[in-house]
Design an enzyme around this catalytic site. Sequence first.
Site, short mmCIF file in Angstrom:
data_model
loop_
_atom_site.label_atom_id
_atom_site.label_comp_id
_atom_site.label_asym_id
_atom_site.label_seq_id
_atom_site.Cartn_x
_atom_site.Cartn_y
_atom_site.Cartn_z
N GLU A 199 -7.94 -34.07 15.60
CA GLU A 199 -8.76 -35.25 15.53
C GLU A 199 -7.88 -35.62 15.51
OE1 GLU A 199 -11.67 -35.76 12.33
OE2 GLU A 199 -12.86 -33.89 12.95
N HIS A 207 -8.42 -39.53 13.67
CA HIS A 207 -8.59 -39.50 12.30
C HIS A 207 -7.65 -39.99 11.31
CE1 HIS A 207 -11.24 -37.87 8.74
NE2 HIS A 207 -10.12 -37.55 7.99
N ALA A 214 -18.06 -31.94 8.31
CA ALA A 214 -17.86 -31.49 7.20
C ALA A 214 -19.41 -31.44 6.17
CB ALA A 214 -16.67 -32.35 6.38
ZN LIG Z 1 -13.17 -38.90 10.65
#
Ligand SMILES: [Zn+2]
Length: 253
Positions: free
Chosen positions: A225, A228, A162
């Site tokens: 992911e 996550h 990010a």
């Molecule tokens: Zn993460």
Amino acid sequence: MRIKNRKRFYIMIGLLCVVIFLLLVVSFGMIWTAFSNNSSAQSDSSTVSNGSVQGNRTQETSTSDPTEVTDQSDTMVLVNKSTSLDKNYVSSDLVWVDLRGVRETQLRQEAADALKNLFKEADSKAITLYCCSGYRSYETQQELYQENVKTYGQKQADLVSAKPGQSEHQTGLAMDVTAESVNLDLDESFGETTEGQFVKNNAYKYGFIIRYQEDKTAITGYAYEPWHLRYVGKDAATTIYEKDITLEEYLKN
Ligand SMILES: [Zn+2]
């Protein structure tokens, strides 16, 4: 040199100067255009909104500058490539996570308590999870992002990391988990492991979702992911799990 010839000579010199000047202007213009295109291709999404760079952008890059989130401390806060947190936002209820982990890390109290219960159920089934990374400050995001851009290039960096202010880790509601079966790494193969499968099918009971699911990149903007986890509370997590949707889709309805 006779007067008449001298006059002609000066006119010729004058014309020559004009031609050289024009050539210089044109070539400077070309160099400048090439230079500015190059530098905007290397900078982040803030340059996209001016519309000067088109064609080679992928959908994971936002087409406009991100808007700042209004209620940053809401557990349902949406932080993605079109919304971002304030540079100075730090949740007031961060606590150190008292669980098995790769390193010391923090979460917001509510999320830390919920994670403890998820780990407890895992332990009872002889599934050994590890915390990897929870809260991440704006400055840490900045370092990570710059490092990824250096290593992988802008496009790939945007897919896996990010931009500062756009990481859910800044909310204190996200935790990356891992297991020994993937060498305590963050790897896509975690999703296929016993631990990854356990997390996928049980995290919602404690208020967590797998935030970046497989084949949802077009919606979330991020690659898969399986590690996550994002805390959203039990109700939202249950609906998101049962309907197999993303947080973006949940919040739209
Ligand atoms: Zn993460």
